[in-house]
Motif scaffolding. Structure first.
Motif, PDB file in Angstrom:
ATOM      1  N   ILE A  91      -5.948 -14.016  28.140  1.00 17.05           N
ATOM      2  CA  ILE A  91      -5.611 -14.019  26.716  1.00 17.05           C
ATOM      3  C   ILE A  91      -4.372 -14.887  26.475  1.00 17.05           C
ATOM      4  O   ILE A  91      -4.329 -15.702  25.552  1.00 17.05           O
ATOM      5  CB  ILE A  91      -5.382 -12.580  26.203  1.00 17.05           C
ATOM      6  N   PHE A  92      -3.372 -14.740  27.346  1.00 16.92           N
ATOM      7  CA  PHE A  92      -2.164 -15.553  27.182  1.00 16.92           C
ATOM      8  C   PHE A  92      -2.470 -17.034  27.365  1.00 16.92           C
ATOM      9  O   PHE A  92      -1.928 -17.889  26.664  1.00 16.92           O
ATOM     10  CB  PHE A  92      -1.070 -15.109  28.159  1.00 16.92           C
ATOM     11  N   ALA A 146      -5.353 -18.516  26.712  1.00 15.77           N
ATOM     12  CA  ALA A 146      -6.050 -18.959  25.503  1.00 15.77           C
ATOM     13  C   ALA A 146      -5.040 -19.182  24.374  1.00 15.77           C
ATOM     14  O   ALA A 146      -5.136 -20.148  23.616  1.00 15.77           O
ATOM     15  CB  ALA A 146      -7.096 -17.927  25.088  1.00 15.77           C
ATOM     16  N   PHE A 147      -4.032 -18.310  24.310  1.00 14.37           N
ATOM     17  CA  PHE A 147      -2.983 -18.430  23.296  1.00 14.37           C
ATOM     18  C   PHE A 147      -2.209 -19.734  23.491  1.00 14.37           C
ATOM     19  O   PHE A 147      -1.967 -20.481  22.551  1.00 14.37           O
ATOM     20  CB  PHE A 147      -2.045 -17.222  23.411  1.00 14.37           C
ATOM     21  N   GLN A 169      -6.579 -21.797  21.731  1.00 14.50           N
ATOM     22  CA  GLN A 169      -7.959 -21.347  21.474  1.00 14.50           C
ATOM     23  C   GLN A 169      -7.924 -19.954  20.850  1.00 14.50           C
ATOM     24  O   GLN A 169      -8.250 -18.964  21.506  1.00 14.50           O
ATOM     25  CB  GLN A 169      -8.740 -21.295  22.789  1.00 14.50           C
ATOM     26  N   TYR A 170      -7.527 -19.904  19.572  1.00 19.18           N
ATOM     27  CA  TYR A 170      -7.281 -18.596  18.960  1.00 19.18           C
ATOM     28  C   TYR A 170      -8.561 -17.792  18.746  1.00 19.18           C
ATOM     29  O   TYR A 170      -8.585 -16.580  18.968  1.00 19.18           O
ATOM     30  CB  TYR A 170      -6.531 -18.763  17.640  1.00 19.18           C
TER      31      TYR A 170
END
Lengths: 294, 273
Positions: free
Chosen positions: A250-251, A253-254, A258-259
């Motif tokens: 998730i981090f 992607a952040f 890539q929200y």
């Protein structure tokens, strides 16, 4: 009458903060999971199930990250509970003096920042110069001096081991409190009846400690599924993707902007924990109601 | 009772071994913080041959530990005061007035103990409220995050305060504010101390929110400063150790001073006597 004594507006600040910073992001996050929201474009378009199809597609790595998270959670639950229980028994029955000193020391890692613990262990587990391998070589166990965080086959186990080291004290304290609630007469009666140490453990300690073991398990489930700090600071998901878990992904992607995709991963975690949370609350509240009734 | 004594000795040896294993990393940091760069390169157990006190000065200066310390104190103490306080107000009313609605609100609030945070949409909230990359934003976020667990612990404790006190206070002419501040809050002190210490340590040790939401290093707490310092000085374990030691000293002091409350808080929330 009681409305003026216990006014509803006392609850408002807590509820307002909770809803604004917890609930609204989570719920709107589910909506944004169906979009191509990213840092590259101001436009946000509806894309249907595309993000979820990507996450659950076997050709992507997301299923591996979910699997890694489950492996981490499962292993840490077992190890922390076994070692935590062992130490709790030791402090409850084995030693009579200095119990508090031991307890304070064994609990110490639990209060240190995870980040700091990870940095220290990056040094201890260094294959060439680390303390662990130096000690192993010193006592002649060269074969056991492995490349702990560098070898993809054992990196996850190393992360699990460090996390267990840090978490045992917390689990031990809860189980120790549980042990202390078991009346001593039970053991004395069993001893008179000729029960040996194992059967006393099996038929008295274990059943009566079950509520505490359940609590410890759910705490470990909640922690394990959300784990971030220890993985991020020890390996950052590497080597390769061997230790990548949901929260580190998730981090990433952040960071990559890539929200839409990231919020879809977040929402999957949200749904899993919503279900887990339902059982946790039932468990916590059942204990509380039992206490009120007695 | 020869066997019993032998068994007790064995148990002590095990307990000492376990304590040592738990203590080694802190010890490592302690001795290596004073070594020279060359001697600390392997992070060994041996004592430093010479005492390099200047390591601390370098760590403080290059690691921006002074501003990190101030930020950490600010975030931890303010959010702990705000979070614990609003949680106490909510828990008091929710626990005293058991309507269906309040029961639902209570369960809704403590659900937050389990839920993960969606950092993407939370970013938008932080931007809309102009809290992103600000100290105020950190305090507000940490306060909000503390609410679920604090409500859970305090709710249980409120039940142990007799309702007759409320009656008496009302008859004496107390309004709801006076009742809460003058009668209830002082009686909640034990649980507030427990909740406060746990929240303080939790916030001090966190680096997730700063990692996501603080881009300017002037606002970083100590944890993020340490991580950044490690990135720059990986080869100088003596400096990294000094930096880490200064970060964990406040944590250890709070822990030793409040360990009685910490341990009681952990168990009151989870195991019933």
């Amino acid at each position: 009458m009681s409305s003026s004594r216990y006014p509803v507006y006392f609850v408002l600040p807590a509820i307002a903060l909770y809803i604004i910073f917890f609930i609204i992001p989570s719920i709107s996050g589910i909506a944004y999971s169906f979009t191509d929201w990213s840092s590259y474009s101001d436009e946000i378009n509806y894309v249907g199930w595309q993000n979820f199809q990507k996450i659950f597609s076997p050709s992507e790595r997301y299923l591996t990250y979910i699997w890694n998270t489950l492996v981490f959670t499962g292993l840490t639950i077992v190890l922390k509970t076994v070692f935590g229980l062992g130490l709790a028994l030791l402090l409850n029955e084995g030693v009579r003096r200095f119990v508090n000193l031991y307890r304070v020391l064994i609990y110490l890692p639990a209060i240190l920042p995870t980040l700091v613990v990870a940095l220290i262990f990056r040094s201890i587990l260094n294959p060439a110069t680390g303390l662990l391998n130096n000690v192993l070589r010193f006592v002649g166990l060269d074969a056991l001096a492995l490349r702990w965080l560098v070898d993809p086959h054992i990196a996850m186990l190393s992360v699990v081991a460090v996390d267990t080291w840090k978490g045992i004290g917390y689990i031990m304290v809860i189980l120790l409190a549980g042990l202390q609630t078991i009346p001593r007469d039970y053991y004395e009666a069993a001893q008179i009846d000729g029960a040996n140490a194992w059967s006393r453990f099996r038929y008295i300690t274990l059943p009566l400690l079950m509520p505490a073991i359940m609590v410890v398990t759910v705490l470990n489930v909640l922690y394990g599924l959300r784990v971030f700090d220890i993985v991020y600071a020890l390996t950052n998901g590497g080597p390769g993707y061997a230790t990548e878990v949901i929260s580190t992904e998730i981090f990433k992607a952040f960071s990559k902007g890539q929200y839409g995709l990231g919020t879809a991963v977040s929402s999957i975690l949200f749904v899993i924990l919503l279900v887990a949370g339902y059982f946790v609350i039932r468990l916590l509240e059942r204990d509380r109601n039992k206490e009120e009734a007695s | 009772m020869q066997g019993g004594r032998l068994q007790a000795a064995g148990a002590h040896i095990l307990a000492i071994a376990a304590s040592l294993i738990m203590f080694v990393p802190v010890y490592l940091i302690g001795v290596n913080a004073l070594k020279s760069r060359a001697q600390a390169s392997s992070m060994g157990l041996e004592f430093p041959t010479e005492l390099n006190w200047e390591n601390f000065l370098v760590a403080i200066e290059k690691g921006k530990l002074a501003s990190g310390f101030i930020n950490s104190v600010l975030y931890s103490s303010l959010s702990t005061i705000i979070g614990t306080f609003i949680a106490a107000m909510a828990a008091f009313v929710l626990s005293r007035r058991r309507t269906r609605m309040n029961r639902f609100l209570y369960l809704f609030l403590i659900m937050g103990i389990a839920l993960p945070i969606n950092f993407f949409t939370l970013t938008t909230i932080m931007q809309v409220t102009h809290l992103i990359n600000t100290r105020t934003g950190m305090v507000v976020l940490y306060s909000a995050m503390q609410v679920p667990f604090a409500v859970f612990l305090i709710y249980g404790f409120v039940e142990s305060i007799p309702r007759e006190l409320d009656e008496a206070a009302i008859i004496d002419g107390c309004g709801p504010f006076q009742l809460f501040f003058r009668i209830i809050l002082p009686l909640l002190t034990p649980v507030l101390v427990t909740v406060g210490i746990l929240n303080f340590l939790g916030t001090w040790n966190d680096f997730l929110f700063p990692l996501y939401y603080l881009s300017s290093s002037a606002n970083w707490p100590m944890t993020l400063s340490v991580y950044n310092f490690f990135g720059q000085y990986q080869q100088s374990w003596n400096l990294v150790s000094a930096d880490i030691l200064l970060t964990v000293v406040p944590v250890i002091v709070v822990y030793l001073a409040g360990q009685r409350f910490i341990l009681s808080g952990l168990t009151s929330g989870s195991v019933k006597g």
